[in-house]
Design a protein around this motif. Structure first.
Motif, PDB file in Angstrom:
ATOM      1  N   GLY A  41       1.251 -12.968  31.909  1.00 39.90           N
ATOM      2  CA  GLY A  41       0.099 -12.463  31.637  1.00 39.90           C
ATOM      3  C   GLY A  41      -0.171 -14.213  30.879  1.00 39.90           C
ATOM      4  O   GLY A  41       0.360 -15.097  30.574  1.00 39.90           O
ATOM      5  N   VAL A  42      -1.857 -14.397  31.356  1.00 40.49           N
ATOM      6  CA  VAL A  42      -2.384 -15.390  30.881  1.00 40.49           C
ATOM      7  C   VAL A  42      -2.246 -15.954  29.387  1.00 40.49           C
ATOM      8  O   VAL A  42      -2.393 -14.685  28.948  1.00 40.49           O
ATOM      9  CB  VAL A  42      -4.341 -15.079  31.511  1.00 40.49           C
ATOM     10  N   SER A  43      -2.737 -16.568  29.094  1.00 39.79           N
ATOM     11  CA  SER A  43      -2.320 -17.655  27.785  1.00 39.79           C
ATOM     12  C   SER A  43      -3.680 -16.691  27.166  1.00 39.79           C
ATOM     13  O   SER A  43      -5.153 -16.604  27.064  1.00 39.79           O
ATOM     14  CB  SER A  43      -2.608 -18.699  27.242  1.00 39.79           C
ATOM     15  N   GLY A  44      -2.884 -16.058  25.875  1.00 42.82           N
ATOM     16  CA  GLY A  44      -4.192 -15.548  25.532  1.00 42.82           C
ATOM     17  C   GLY A  44      -3.987 -14.090  25.533  1.00 42.82           C
ATOM     18  O   GLY A  44      -5.707 -13.145  24.930  1.00 42.82           O
ATOM     19  N   SER A  45      -3.296 -12.867  26.165  1.00 43.79           N
ATOM     20  CA  SER A  45      -3.259 -11.816  26.621  1.00 43.79           C
ATOM     21  C   SER A  45      -2.946 -11.162  25.858  1.00 43.79           C
ATOM     22  O   SER A  45      -3.099  -9.761  26.083  1.00 43.79           O
ATOM     23  CB  SER A  45      -3.077 -11.848  28.473  1.00 43.79           C
ATOM     24  N   GLY A  46      -2.283 -11.455  24.894  1.00 44.99           N
ATOM     25  CA  GLY A  46      -1.833 -10.220  23.968  1.00 44.99           C
ATOM     26  C   GLY A  46      -0.309 -10.416  24.340  1.00 44.99           C
ATOM     27  O   GLY A  46       1.018  -9.561  23.833  1.00 44.99           O
ATOM     28  N   VAL A 422      17.155  -9.133  25.718  1.00 41.67           N
ATOM     29  CA  VAL A 422      16.989  -9.984  26.173  1.00 41.67           C
ATOM     30  C   VAL A 422      15.439  -9.973  26.275  1.00 41.67           C
ATOM     31  O   VAL A 422      14.458  -9.437  27.642  1.00 41.67           O
ATOM     32  CB  VAL A 422      17.138 -11.271  27.286  1.00 41.67           C
ATOM     33  N   LEU A 423      14.220  -9.857  25.463  1.00 37.48           N
ATOM     34  CA  LEU A 423      12.742 -10.360  25.479  1.00 37.48           C
ATOM     35  C   LEU A 423      12.299 -11.343  25.940  1.00 37.48           C
ATOM     36  O   LEU A 423      12.402 -12.579  25.000  1.00 37.48           O
ATOM     37  CB  LEU A 423      12.026  -9.562  24.636  1.00 37.48           C
ATOM     38  N   VAL A 424      11.343 -12.147  26.644  1.00 35.55           N
ATOM     39  CA  VAL A 424      11.531 -13.367  26.879  1.00 35.55           C
ATOM     40  C   VAL A 424       9.844 -13.556  27.020  1.00 35.55           C
ATOM     41  O   VAL A 424       9.100 -12.625  28.574  1.00 35.55           O
ATOM     42  CB  VAL A 424      12.157 -13.731  28.449  1.00 35.55           C
ATOM     43  N   VAL A 425       9.011 -14.137  26.453  1.00 33.27           N
ATOM     44  CA  VAL A 425       8.055 -14.430  26.794  1.00 33.27           C
ATOM     45  C   VAL A 425       7.897 -15.444  27.795  1.00 33.27           C
ATOM     46  O   VAL A 425       8.286 -16.904  27.179  1.00 33.27           O
ATOM     47  CB  VAL A 425       6.929 -14.504  25.641  1.00 33.27           C
ATOM     48  N   GLU A 426       7.661 -15.881  29.274  1.00 30.15           N
ATOM     49  CA  GLU A 426       7.465 -16.560  30.052  1.00 30.15           C
ATOM     50  C   GLU A 426       6.152 -16.968  31.191  1.00 30.15           C
ATOM     51  O   GLU A 426       5.677 -15.740  31.652  1.00 30.15           O
ATOM     52  CB  GLU A 426       8.278 -16.370  31.107  1.00 30.15           C
ATOM     53  N   HIS A 427       6.144 -18.014  31.995  1.00 32.31           N
ATOM     54  CA  HIS A 427       5.122 -18.209  32.711  1.00 32.31           C
ATOM     55  C   HIS A 427       5.513 -18.985  34.122  1.00 32.31           C
ATOM     56  O   HIS A 427       5.496 -18.859  34.896  1.00 32.31           O
ATOM     57  CB  HIS A 427       4.261 -19.252  32.227  1.00 32.31           C
ATOM     58  N   GLU A 428       7.222 -19.100  33.496  1.00 34.44           N
ATOM     59  CA  GLU A 428       8.058 -20.159  34.700  1.00 34.44           C
ATOM     60  C   GLU A 428       8.365 -18.896  35.966  1.00 34.44           C
ATOM     61  O   GLU A 428       8.921 -18.247  35.544  1.00 34.44           O
ATOM     62  CB  GLU A 428       9.078 -20.514  34.354  1.00 34.44           C
ATOM     63  N   PRO A 429       8.068 -19.327  37.136  1.00 32.35           N
ATOM     64  CA  PRO A 429       8.766 -18.059  38.486  1.00 32.35           C
ATOM     65  C   PRO A 429       9.695 -18.724  37.547  1.00 32.35           C
ATOM     66  O   PRO A 429      10.103 -17.165  38.366  1.00 32.35           O
ATOM     67  CB  PRO A 429       7.621 -18.480  39.514  1.00 32.35           C
ATOM     68  N   GLU A 430      10.440 -19.017  38.021  1.00 29.41           N
ATOM     69  CA  GLU A 430      12.050 -19.139  38.054  1.00 29.41           C
ATOM     70  C   GLU A 430      12.767 -19.041  37.330  1.00 29.41           C
ATOM     71  O   GLU A 430      13.743 -17.798  37.583  1.00 29.41           O
ATOM     72  CB  GLU A 430      12.382 -20.809  38.291  1.00 29.41           C
ATOM     73  N   THR A 431      12.290 -18.308  36.300  1.00 29.59           N
ATOM     74  CA  THR A 431      12.262 -17.497  35.407  1.00 29.59           C
ATOM     75  C   THR A 431      12.033 -16.184  35.137  1.00 29.59           C
ATOM     76  O   THR A 431      12.785 -14.925  34.702  1.00 29.59           O
ATOM     77  CB  THR A 431      12.447 -17.466  33.335  1.00 29.59           C
ATOM     78  N   ILE A 432      11.094 -15.372  36.066  1.00 29.63           N
ATOM     79  CA  ILE A 432      10.133 -14.649  35.693  1.00 29.63           C
ATOM     80  C   ILE A 432      11.706 -13.921  37.211  1.00 29.63           C
ATOM     81  O   ILE A 432      11.562 -12.818  36.850  1.00 29.63           O
ATOM     82  CB  ILE A 432       8.700 -14.808  36.466  1.00 29.63           C
ATOM     83  N   GLU A 433      11.938 -14.689  38.096  1.00 35.11           N
ATOM     84  CA  GLU A 433      12.561 -14.454  38.879  1.00 35.11           C
ATOM     85  C   GLU A 433      13.484 -13.611  38.151  1.00 35.11           C
ATOM     86  O   GLU A 433      14.244 -12.445  39.828  1.00 35.11           O
ATOM     87  CB  GLU A 433      12.341 -14.916  40.078  1.00 35.11           C
ATOM     88  N   ILE A 434      14.543 -13.931  37.617  1.00 33.43           N
ATOM     89  CA  ILE A 434      15.885 -13.568  36.999  1.00 33.43           C
ATOM     90  C   ILE A 434      15.580 -11.922  35.977  1.00 33.43           C
ATOM     91  O   ILE A 434      17.057 -11.563  36.361  1.00 33.43           O
ATOM     92  CB  ILE A 434      16.646 -13.814  35.746  1.00 33.43           C
TER      93      ILE A 434
END
Length: 796
Positions: A41-46, A422-434
């Motif tokens: 989610g965008v920065s500041g979305s919660g 494992v809970l990850v807050v992330e923007h990187e597409p390569e990490t979202i993919e896994i």
């Protein structure tokens, strides 16, 4: 025949119902256990409010409550998050980006226990043997004492004996284990033409109106009405150097201490970078730090440096690159300390595995970037035997070159495969993919966010049409034409840290991206070699600090023109329009809420009944400017305030200029009075950028400005960088994000590796040249990145 499921196997979900922390709007989600879930989610979305402020916070609070009330009294009190139901929680281990404590005695070795193991190793194998492990610790001073003791001998018989006590420590006596010595410029402490009562002291906080004034006037050691230049030798010594002495003034017991011992205790025992800006400016002006001539900056006493293993002492070992130290330890084959060597070997190999092999153990922990600090914290969990716990990560790929992202992804998957959630807050597409499961928050930021807009698989996210889903496949293309430089900044023979006699011409008047793997020397080249005289405005990664009283209006300096405008329009003092000054509500002291301390239980915050949370006195709210009172102005979002102060009866150019910069960096939704403590990491980074954009200077240096930015926000950032360059500025960006590299006019790539394997320029030229002949790691990844963009376009 169907096998009945054991009741314990049914608890395979973490259930959250009705989460309302910060901007969350009654959020309810189900998170699968023993899987990798990425929050986007965008920065500041919660995202952080849900993961850190709700799930992790409640897990920690419930663990704390298992201790006795006595023990809880020594622990931080955590309030229960605003949520209706949390079910299925497991023990949460938080690995965030908070800087490791900036204590000047803290190093990479002390925070990871590597130093403790090395001390034991040298106490066992060192030649000559000098003593126990504490003899190798730069935090333990040597102590000598002697005296008489009474020994009982038989019934009713005693004998007095003289004893001598010695404890050998490893602390250098000259610098007291700090590695540097300081010298204080007396001219920066006072104006000797004035008396103390005339305000001679120029030290922050040393005012004659407060306690210092009472102490200086009542101590009797000098005349506070006499100019300091007329002081005798004893008076000047007492003012500057007198050791702490008990005195009594007006019946009150106080302690008088000379200016220099006071400064050393209150300022020089802390890390300079962690100080408030005005105090840091004073320390940098008044104090000079030089490497300790006795220990050479190693912090260790001569005795600790004299003991060696195969020609290496503990100072040499700590100054080695960790990957080299691991090789050295591997060559030690001593059966007497085999378990210790195995543990140390595993710890050092973990550094290399996580991409930090280029660090050294004597590196001060306060100098680590956010990404390095986070990975340093991860090291202790890599070989952990714990399973079925919840690991919570905050953007673990921050500061990582694309080459290192895959390694981080493998570590996250390893933690999951051991049976952990494992809970990850992330923007990187390569990490979202896994991810096994994705939860996307939005649709916007701040009050426009706080809702779950998608939860499911990565393929489902792509097809969902949410902002994240639409941008997940985004790939920047190379610019058809690059700008022509207007000049060049010459750097010659740079050798800071791992740089190997680097000479480079940095083009001016264009967008320059400096890249390379983590530890290759990017920051050393730009921050350490670009001369300050060149008019540099530097925006580094250091997080902005602020209490719950700080907000965007106070941090950016916006409140100052607003207060003056209100004061001028109403014919009163500006101080009335500050919630931290005369205009504050007397009941809550301008906080808007009243905090009730409940000892070992979590404190309770209730909205102040007197001001209704508005923070100001009732009579102050009667004063209006442009039809609004001060509390209404502070509750406006930036975009609305920009219109309000941009035209009409409330037109205030100074305020509008600051608001325009905040809107430029994508913070138009932020309320002016929102406490800084509630802002996300990405929002704080952009707020800092907006503040520095107002500084005067021809060269802007930005250190990883995409940190904490959503894929959609990166596009806005590129537009901002273009506007800066088009306005005649030179912009240098230290960055790993391929979209920023592709958008550059010129790329300087350092490498080829990290630490002593880096420190060289491996490429300089346009992005098109780098992609055309990808001879470096950066070139390979950038070619793949823009190539996938071309494939995506062709497939449409």
């Amino acid at each position: 025949m169907a096998i009945d499921q054991h009741p314990a196997d049914s608890h395979d979900l973490i259930r959250v119902q009705g989460a309302r922390e910060n901007n969350l709007k009654d959020v309810s989600v189900q998170i699968p256990k023993r899987r990798l879930t990425v929050f986007t989610g965008v920065s500041g979305s919660g995202k952080s409010s849900l993961v850190f402020g709700t799930i992790a916070a409640e897990s920690q609070r419930m663990i704390n409550e298992t201790y006795s009330a006595f023990v809880q009294g020594f622990m931080p009190t955590l309030s229960r998050p605003e949520v209706d139901l949390l079910d299925g929680l497991t023990t949460a281990i938080i690995v965030d980006q908070e800087r490791i404590g900036a204590n000047p005695r803290s190093t990479v070795g002390t925070v990871t226990d590597a130093n403790a193991m090395l001390r034991i190793l040298f106490s066992r194998l060192g030649d000559p043997q000098i003593g126990p492990p504490s003899a190798f610790s730069f935090n333990v001073p040597s102590v000598r004492a002697s005296g008489a003791i009474t020994v009982e001998r038989g019934e009713g018989k005693t004998k007095a004996e003289k004893v001598v006590f010695n404890r050998l420590g490893g602390m250098c006596p000259r610098c007291e284990g700090m590695g540097s010595v300081n010298d204080i410029d007396r001219a920066a402490l006072y104006d000797d033409s004035k008396s103390l009562n005339e305000g001679a002291l120029t030290i922050p906080g040393y005012s004659m109106e407060g306690w210092y004034g009472r102490i200086f006037r009542g101590c009797g050691y000098f005349d506070p009405d006499k100019p300091i230049r007329d002081y005798g030798k004893k008076e000047l010594h007492d003012l500057l150097y007198r050791e702490p002495t008990k005195i009594k003034i007006d019946g009150i017991n106080l302690t008088y201490s000379g200016l220099i011992p006071s400064i050393q205790k209150s300022y020089l025992s802390k890390d300079v970078e962690a100080m408030q800006p005005h105090i840091r400016a004073f320390v940098e002006r008044a104090v000079t730090f030089t490497t300790c001539p006795e220990c050479g900056g190693t912090r260790l006493a001569e005795s600790a440096r004299s003991s060696r293993i195969r020609g290496i002492n503990i100072a040499d070992a700590c100054s080695m690159q960790i990957s080299d130290l691991a090789d050295w330890v591997r060559g030690l084959n001593e059966a007497s300390v085999a378990p210790l060597l195995a543990g140390l070997q595993h710890l050092l190999d973990s550094f290399a595995e996580i991409g930090l092999g280029y660090l050294s153990l004597d590196r001060p922990s306060g100098t680590l970037s956010g990404g390095e600090a986070q990975r340093t914290k991860m090291i202790r969990h890599l070989g952990s035997s714990l399973t079925d716990v919840t690991y919570v990560f905050d953007e673990p790929t921050t500061g990582l070159h694309p080459h290192d992202v895959q390694r981080m992804n493998d570590l996250l998957l390893r933690l999951r495969d051991k049976g952990n959630t494992v809970l990850v807050v992330e923007h990187e597409p390569e990490t979202i993919e896994i991810a096994d499961h994705v939860i996307d928050l939005g649709p916007g930021a701040g009050t426009a966010g706080g809702e779950v807009v998608f939860q499911g698989t990565v393929d489902g996210l792509r097809a969902s049409g949410t902002l994240t889903g639409r941008h997940l496949g985004d790939r920047a293309s190379l610019k058809p034409a690059v700008r022509t430089p207007t000049g060049k900044l010459q750097i010659r023979g740079a050798t800071r840290h791992n740089l190997k006699d680097v000479s480079v011409d940095i083009p001016l008047g264009v967008l320059v991206v400096v890249t390379g793997v983590a530890g290759s020397g990017k920051s050393s080249l730009i921050h350490g070699s670009v001369p300050a005289s060149a008019g540099v405005v530097s925006v580094d990664q250091a997080p902005i600090k602020g209490s719950r009283r700080s907000n965007p209006a106070t941090y950016t300096g916006l409140l100052e023109p607003i207060r003056k405008a209100f004061a001028k329009a109403n014919g009163v003092k500006p101080a009335l329009f500050s919630a931290n000054s005369e205009g504050a509500c007397p009941t809550c002291n301008g906080a808007g809420v009243i905090y009730t301390d409940l000892a070992m239980m979590a404190g309770v915050a209730t909205v102040c009944e007197e001001c209704g949370g508005k923070r100001f006195q009732a009579q102050v709210l009667e004063y209006r400017f442009g039809g609004k009172d001060i509390s209404e102005v502070l509750s406006m979002p930036v975009s609305e305030a920009a219109e309000f102060f941009g035209s009409g009866p409330a037109k205030t150019p100074a305020a509008h200029a600051i608001l325009a910069r905040m809107a430029d960096v994508g913070l138009g939704y932020l309320s002016l009075g929102q406490p800084l403590t509630t802002l996300s990491g990405g929002e704080r980074q952009r707020l800092k950028l907006a503040t520095h954009m107002g500084d005067k200077g021809g060269i802007y240096v930005l250190d990883e400005p995409t940190t904490g930015l959503h894929l959609a926000d990166v596009e806005n950032l590129l537009g901002l960088l273009d506007r800066l360059v088009d306005a005649g500025k030179s912009v240098m960006v230290i960055e790993h994000h391929q979209a920023v590299m592709a958008h550059a006019d010129w790329i300087i790539d350092l490498g080829p590796g990290a630490g002593h394997d880096g420190g060289r320029i491996v490429f300089e030229g346009t992005p098109a040249d780098l992609v055309a002949a990808p001879s470096t790691l950066t070139g390979e990844h950038l070619a793949r990145y823009v190539g996938s963009r071309a494939e995506a376009v062709l497939s449409r």
